[in-house]
Motif scaffolding. Structure first.
Motif, mmCIF file in Angstrom:
data_model
loop_
_atom_site.group_PDB
_atom_site.id
_atom_site.type_symbol
_atom_site.label_atom_id
_atom_site.label_comp_id
_atom_site.label_asym_id
_atom_site.label_seq_id
_atom_site.Cartn_x
_atom_site.Cartn_y
_atom_site.Cartn_z
ATOM 1 N N THR A 86 0.831 -1.209 0.000
ATOM 2 C CA THR A 86 0.000 0.000 0.000
ATOM 3 C C THR A 86 0.860 1.251 0.000
ATOM 4 O O THR A 86 0.563 2.235 -0.710
ATOM 5 C CB THR A 86 -0.932 -0.015 1.224
ATOM 6 O OG1 THR A 86 -1.767 -1.181 1.174
ATOM 7 C CG2 THR A 86 -1.816 1.220 1.240
ATOM 8 N N PHE A 118 -7.102 9.035 -3.637
ATOM 9 C CA PHE A 118 -7.662 7.706 -3.370
ATOM 10 C C PHE A 118 -8.783 7.786 -2.347
ATOM 11 O O PHE A 118 -9.830 7.136 -2.502
ATOM 12 C CB PHE A 118 -6.540 6.787 -2.884
ATOM 13 C CG PHE A 118 -7.004 5.409 -2.509
ATOM 14 C CD1 PHE A 118 -7.359 4.485 -3.480
ATOM 15 C CD2 PHE A 118 -7.086 5.031 -1.170
ATOM 16 C CE1 PHE A 118 -7.786 3.204 -3.124
ATOM 17 C CE2 PHE A 118 -7.506 3.761 -0.818
ATOM 18 C CZ PHE A 118 -7.858 2.845 -1.799
ATOM 19 N N TRP A 150 -14.374 5.916 -9.718
ATOM 20 C CA TRP A 150 -13.503 4.746 -9.900
ATOM 21 C C TRP A 150 -13.422 4.466 -11.405
ATOM 22 O O TRP A 150 -14.376 4.003 -12.020
ATOM 23 C CB TRP A 150 -14.065 3.544 -9.154
ATOM 24 C CG TRP A 150 -13.259 2.290 -9.389
ATOM 25 C CD1 TRP A 150 -13.510 1.336 -10.325
ATOM 26 C CD2 TRP A 150 -12.081 1.884 -8.696
ATOM 27 N NE1 TRP A 150 -12.559 0.349 -10.268
ATOM 28 C CE2 TRP A 150 -11.665 0.654 -9.271
ATOM 29 C CE3 TRP A 150 -11.336 2.428 -7.664
ATOM 30 C CZ2 TRP A 150 -10.540 -0.020 -8.831
ATOM 31 C CZ3 TRP A 150 -10.218 1.750 -7.217
ATOM 32 C CH2 TRP A 150 -9.832 0.548 -7.802
ATOM 33 N N ILE A 158 -11.945 5.485 -3.858
ATOM 34 C CA ILE A 158 -12.465 4.287 -3.191
ATOM 35 C C ILE A 158 -13.935 4.399 -2.816
ATOM 36 O O ILE A 158 -14.588 3.383 -2.560
ATOM 37 C CB ILE A 158 -11.625 4.001 -1.922
ATOM 38 C CG1 ILE A 158 -11.920 2.594 -1.398
ATOM 39 C CG2 ILE A 158 -11.889 5.056 -0.845
ATOM 40 C CD1 ILE A 158 -11.058 2.197 -0.228
ATOM 41 N N TRP A 159 -14.495 5.594 -2.805
ATOM 42 C CA TRP A 159 -15.843 5.762 -2.254
ATOM 43 C C TRP A 159 -16.940 5.010 -3.004
ATOM 44 O O TRP A 159 -17.857 4.461 -2.368
ATOM 45 C CB TRP A 159 -16.183 7.248 -2.155
ATOM 46 C CG TRP A 159 -15.518 7.897 -0.989
ATOM 47 C CD1 TRP A 159 -14.456 8.742 -1.002
ATOM 48 C CD2 TRP A 159 -15.838 7.686 0.395
ATOM 49 N NE1 TRP A 159 -14.086 9.084 0.269
ATOM 50 C CE2 TRP A 159 -14.916 8.451 1.149
ATOM 51 C CE3 TRP A 159 -16.788 6.928 1.069
ATOM 52 C CZ2 TRP A 159 -14.947 8.485 2.536
ATOM 53 C CZ3 TRP A 159 -16.824 6.952 2.453
ATOM 54 C CH2 TRP A 159 -15.914 7.724 3.162
ATOM 55 N N LEU A 167 -16.707 2.112 -4.332
ATOM 56 C CA LEU A 167 -16.583 0.717 -3.901
ATOM 57 C C LEU A 167 -17.044 0.540 -2.461
ATOM 58 O O LEU A 167 -17.708 -0.447 -2.127
ATOM 59 C CB LEU A 167 -15.134 0.248 -4.044
ATOM 60 C CG LEU A 167 -14.495 0.466 -5.416
ATOM 61 C CD1 LEU A 167 -13.089 -0.107 -5.446
ATOM 62 C CD2 LEU A 167 -15.347 -0.161 -6.515
ATOM 63 N N LEU A 168 -16.683 1.496 -1.599
ATOM 64 C CA LEU A 168 -17.138 1.425 -0.211
ATOM 65 C C LEU A 168 -18.655 1.535 -0.127
ATOM 66 O O LEU A 168 -19.295 0.832 0.679
ATOM 67 C CB LEU A 168 -16.480 2.527 0.621
ATOM 68 C CG LEU A 168 -15.004 2.354 0.974
ATOM 69 C CD1 LEU A 168 -14.526 3.539 1.795
ATOM 70 C CD2 LEU A 168 -14.782 1.057 1.740
ATOM 71 N N VAL A 212 -15.651 -3.751 -2.743
ATOM 72 C CA VAL A 212 -14.195 -3.710 -2.663
ATOM 73 C C VAL A 212 -13.589 -5.056 -3.043
ATOM 74 O O VAL A 212 -12.601 -5.124 -3.784
ATOM 75 C CB VAL A 212 -13.765 -3.290 -1.242
ATOM 76 C CG1 VAL A 212 -12.253 -3.413 -1.087
ATOM 77 C CG2 VAL A 212 -14.211 -1.864 -0.941
ATOM 78 N N LYS A 228 -13.389 -5.754 -6.841
ATOM 79 C CA LYS A 228 -12.373 -4.984 -7.546
ATOM 80 C C LYS A 228 -10.970 -5.447 -7.188
ATOM 81 O O LYS A 228 -10.050 -5.323 -7.999
ATOM 82 C CB LYS A 228 -12.541 -3.492 -7.233
ATOM 83 C CG LYS A 228 -13.745 -2.874 -7.904
ATOM 84 C CD LYS A 228 -13.705 -3.120 -9.410
ATOM 85 C CE LYS A 228 -14.942 -2.612 -10.123
ATOM 86 N NZ LYS A 228 -14.926 -2.923 -11.568
ATOM 87 N N VAL A 254 -3.282 -0.874 -6.541
ATOM 88 C CA VAL A 254 -4.422 -0.354 -5.781
ATOM 89 C C VAL A 254 -5.164 -1.489 -5.076
ATOM 90 O O VAL A 254 -5.847 -1.257 -4.061
ATOM 91 C CB VAL A 254 -5.382 0.418 -6.717
ATOM 92 C CG1 VAL A 254 -6.094 -0.528 -7.672
ATOM 93 C CG2 VAL A 254 -6.397 1.222 -5.924
ATOM 94 N N LEU A 295 -6.913 -1.396 -1.384
ATOM 95 C CA LEU A 295 -8.292 -1.830 -1.141
ATOM 96 C C LEU A 295 -8.325 -2.952 -0.101
ATOM 97 O O LEU A 295 -9.197 -2.972 0.771
ATOM 98 C CB LEU A 295 -8.921 -2.310 -2.451
ATOM 99 C CG LEU A 295 -9.118 -1.271 -3.547
ATOM 100 C CD1 LEU A 295 -9.619 -1.930 -4.817
ATOM 101 C CD2 LEU A 295 -10.075 -0.181 -3.101
ATOM 102 N N THR A 302 -7.804 -1.507 3.353
ATOM 103 C CA THR A 302 -9.022 -0.827 3.806
ATOM 104 C C THR A 302 -10.068 -1.830 4.272
ATOM 105 O O THR A 302 -10.698 -1.658 5.325
ATOM 106 C CB THR A 302 -9.600 0.025 2.665
ATOM 107 O OG1 THR A 302 -8.608 0.941 2.199
ATOM 108 C CG2 THR A 302 -10.819 0.795 3.136
#
Length: 480
Positions: free
Chosen positions: A217, A229, A235, A247-248, A250-251, A428, A431, A449, A453, A456
């Motif tokens: 990371t 990020f 994305w 990332i939002w 995916l979150l 997440v 991906k 990335v 992910l 996270t």
């Protein structure tokens, strides 16, 4: 000698050591076990441990160090412009080296014949024996031959070293045996260290996972800014420059699908647990509980196929299209419903065990005060079991966050921010899989990335698990 045969030989020597150690202990005591400090079996265990453990430890260390030693000698023979190119070249050398072994066995080639092989005609022959190589350069072939020679030489030395260590320790153990030797203490101390090592496996594994994720990371954030990020709402990986890796989306997809799954799983699972523990007869509970727990044993790919073939089209035809909310069978609702069905046994089984742990005296006291069974469940049993139930729900949420196959087949792969539950979205975990598969450059930010992910996701599930443990321990009722 192969590693498997070598390990088997050491274990056979250890078994022989157990028998001979026991017999020698009895012989030194004149056949009277009462003259021994420990039981005869402890002397056998001491001999077996000393014959096997040092040799196996040496074997493990050798196997870890041997590839590093070989590659440090082979690497200067390769010309590469970057560490990544050198790593790829070294991987080709390892494949060719193993392929030469397979070729020598299949074609019964002598060492001189293997040494005379040329790079022009070698690639097709290696592919015939199952080695995936496209071409063999003279440099790679020369390095592979040197790699193979060093590997075979070190393997011979390894066999000799491990065998000599096992034999030496075997003889030393037999010579140590005498009536006043404290063999039981040695045996029990070894078992204690074995248990400690076993308990550290999970800790070491977790530490290794965290360190690998953190290192990659940090490498990703040196290439792609962390601010983009964590703050970008788009994305869009391109693999050719100009990528936007926020990332939002995916979150949001992960949280949205998990919430729907918990809305399905928690009420059904909790009501199921209450019925099985408080209302069902013993006969009904005997077949209903195993039947429900069968859901936990179904592979997630089967749930994904169920979502793709049955649930998705039904939701599209009965709800999404008539209401004008979408025309796709892949949606957040599809994945959430199927994932909720998958989570039902997690919630019901844990909640059932927690409710059954509530003392019967609380139920009897409630009935003695005139409460009905439903009032006892609502006002006594569920409040007493609430911390454990909350912990079960949080553990189910962690399971939902980490799910992949149901999302791939049921929710699609679109990364977007939307409130419509009948639109396709992704998570997440999906991906992470997509960014690490395919013919992509590993050093690119679009591939690295996946580690950001993963870190996270690891933090999210860790926080939920810690929160569940905190709630259970802080609010758990202590009963006498």
């Amino acid at each position: 000698m192969s590693i498997g045969i070598l390990v088997l030989a050491v274990l056979i020597l250890a078994a022989a050591g157990f028998v001979l150690g026991r017999q020698r202990a009895l012989a030194t005591a004149g056949g009277d076990p009462r003259r021994l400090h420990s039981l005869p079996g402890h002397y056998g265990q001491f001999t077996a441990i000393l014959a096997a453990v040092p040799a196996l430890v040496l074997l493990a260390i050798w196997l870890l160090a041997q590839p590093l030693a070989i590659e440090s000698r082979i690497a200067p023979m390769l010309t590469a412009d970057s560490p990544a190119d050198r790593s790829l070249a070294m991987a080709d050398v390892r494949r060719i080296s193993i392929g030469l072994d397979l070729l020598a066995v299949s074609d019964r080639l002598s060492e001189d014949a293997v040494a005379s092989l040329s790079s022009e005609t070698l690639a097709p022959r290696l592919r015939q024996v199952g080695t995936a190589v496209t071409q063999v350069t003279p440099e790679a072939l020369s390095a592979a031959k040197a790699h193979r020679t060093m590997r075979h030489t070190l393997q011979i030395w390894m066999t000799a070293a491990v065998g000599l260590t096992a034999a030496t320790c075997f003889v030393f153990a037999l010579l140590r045996i005498r009536p006043d030797f404290r063999a039981r203490n040695v045996s029990e101390r070894f078992v204690m260290w074995l248990l400690i090592a076993a308990s550290l496996v999970a800790v070491a594994t977790t530490a290794g996972i965290v360190l690998s994720l953190v290192s990659e990371t940090l490498h990703f954030f040196r290439i792609y800014p962390a601010r983009e990020f964590f703050l970008s709402l788009t994305w869009n990986p391109q693999f050719r420059g100009g990528s936007d890796l926020g990332i939002w989306p995916l979150l949001w997809g992960t949280v949205y699908i998990s919430i729907i799954a918990l809305i399905v799983a928690v009420p059904i699972g909790l009501l199921t647990a209450v019925y099985l523990s408080e209302y069902a007869s013993r006969r009904t509970r005997g077949w209903a509980k195993p039947a429900i727990e069968i859901l936990a044993g179904i592979p997630t790919i089967v749930y994904g196929l169920f979502a793709l073939i049955t649930v998705g089209p039904a939701l599209r035809d009965w709800f999404a299209q008539p209401l004008g909310l979408g025309a796709s069978s892949s949606s957040v609702m599809t994945a959430g419903l199927v994932m909720g069905i998958m989570l039902i046994p997690f919630v019901s089984s844990l909640s059932d065990d927690i409710i059954n742990a509530v003392p019967q005296s609380l139920r009897d006291g409630s009935y003695g005060l005139g409460a009905t069974q439903s009032e006892t469940v609502k006002l006594v049993i569920l409040p007493a079991a609430l911390p454990g139930i909350v912990g079960a729900v949080l553990l189910a949420a962690s399971r939902a966050i980490g799910e992949t196959m149901i999302v791939v087949l049921g929710a699609g792969a679109a990364a977007k921010l939307s409130l419509n539950p009948f639109e396709a979205m992704t998570t997440v975990t999906v991906k992470i899989v997509s960014q690490l598969t395919g013919d992509t450059e590993f050093a690119s930010p679009e591939t690295l990335v996946a580690f950001a992910l993963g870190l996270t996701l690891f933090v999210m599930t860790l926080v939920l698990n810690v929160l569940a443990l905190y709630i259970v321990r802080k609010y758990r009722e202590q009963y006498e």
